[in-house]
Each structure stands twice: as C-alpha cells, then as structure tokens.
Design an enzyme around this catalytic site. Structure first.
Site, PDB file in Angstrom:
ATOM      1  N   ASN A  79      -7.348   7.215 -47.323  1.00  0.00           N
ATOM      2  CA  ASN A  79      -8.705   6.754 -47.042  1.00  0.00           C
ATOM      3  C   ASN A  79      -9.287   5.782 -48.064  1.00  0.00           C
ATOM      4  OD1 ASN A  79      -8.825   8.225 -44.661  1.00  0.00           O
ATOM      5  ND2 ASN A  79      -9.493  10.063 -45.721  1.00  0.00           N
ATOM      6  N   CYS A  80      -8.517   5.395 -49.046  1.00  0.00           N
ATOM      7  CA  CYS A  80      -8.983   4.447 -50.063  1.00  0.00           C
ATOM      8  C   CYS A  80      -9.115   3.049 -49.440  1.00  0.00           C
ATOM      9  CB  CYS A  80      -7.975   4.437 -51.216  1.00  0.00           C
ATOM     10  SG  CYS A  80      -8.226   3.117 -52.409  1.00  0.00           S
ATOM     11  N   ASP A  81     -10.252   2.397 -49.671  1.00  0.00           N
ATOM     12  CA  ASP A  81     -10.493   1.070 -49.087  1.00  0.00           C
ATOM     13  C   ASP A  81      -9.466   0.038 -49.547  1.00  0.00           C
ATOM     14  OD1 ASP A  81     -12.663   1.961 -47.619  1.00  0.00           O
ATOM     15  OD2 ASP A  81     -14.148   1.332 -49.115  1.00  0.00           O
TER      16      ASP A  81
ATOM     17  N   LYS B 193      -6.308   0.566 -47.703  1.00  0.00           N
ATOM     18  CA  LYS B 193      -6.413   0.066 -46.327  1.00  0.00           C
ATOM     19  C   LYS B 193      -6.186  -1.442 -46.294  1.00  0.00           C
ATOM     20  CE  LYS B 193      -9.556   3.677 -44.767  1.00  0.00           C
ATOM     21  NZ  LYS B 193     -10.923   4.006 -44.354  1.00  0.00           N
TER      22      LYS B 193
END
Length: 115
Positions: free
Chosen positions: A10-12, A15
């Site tokens: 879930n780390c931007d 992504k």
C-alpha cells in the site's frame, strides 16, 4: 532479466514503481515485507552493498515513533536489528535486478538501470 521489487503493497512510492515496471513491460516478482518479512541474509547483503544508512528510513513514521534510546547510537548492528524487527523501516522500494540494487524510485534511474 530477473527483477524483484521489495516493499509494502500500500505504499504510494511502491505503487508508482510497480506501475512504471508494468508500463515498461518489465516482469518482476514482488516481495511484500508486511506478509513475508525480510530474510536476515538478504538484509545483510543489502547493508554490505549499499550501507545501512541508505536502507534505514529515518523519515518514516515507524522510525519516528521509536523511543529516543532506540534512535540514538545507531550503528550497523542496531540498524539491522531494527529493520529485521520492523521491515517497514526499510526504505522503499528496494529493487534487485541482474545489474545491481536500487533503493527508492526515480523513473529516470529505473530507465537507465533496466534498459
């Protein structure tokens, strides 16, 4: 070329890196620290190649929440123990490819390394 990207789903930044790899049709394996942890030998190898200072994410929430005593007197041994105990303290992403290891994501760096 074998490519493995390490990080948290879930780390931007993760992504962005994964999207970049997919847009450039680069096959990769994804290793999620949250579900799989990190192998001590793997982390020791990265520390030897890059230095623990490059890998330890001092700006992250997990590190900032540590007691002051845990943050002081950092050395390779202590940093390794912290990252093994809480892999979210490892900067993300870590990308391993046939030619080396990258930490963080910059499109231009990925393009140069993986071309």
């Amino acid at each position: 070329m074998k490519v493995t990207i390490y990080g948290i789903k879930n780390c931007d930044t993760m992504k962005k890196a994964r999207t970049w790899l997919e847009q450039h049709r680069i096959d990769y394996d994804f290793h999620d620290y949250k579900t799989s942890g990190i192998d001590r030998n793997q982390l020791e190898h990265w520390c030897k190649e890059l230095g623990w200072e490059v890998l330890l994410n001092r700006a992250g929430t997990t590190f900032r929440k540590l007691a002051d005593g845990d943050k002081q007197g950092l050395d390779a041994r202590k940093a390794l123990a912290l990252m093994l105990a809480q892999p979210s303290m490892i900067k993300r992403p870590v990308l391993e490819y046939d030619g080396g290891i990258l930490v963080g994501f910059k499109p231009e760096t990925y393009a140069t390394a993986l071309s």
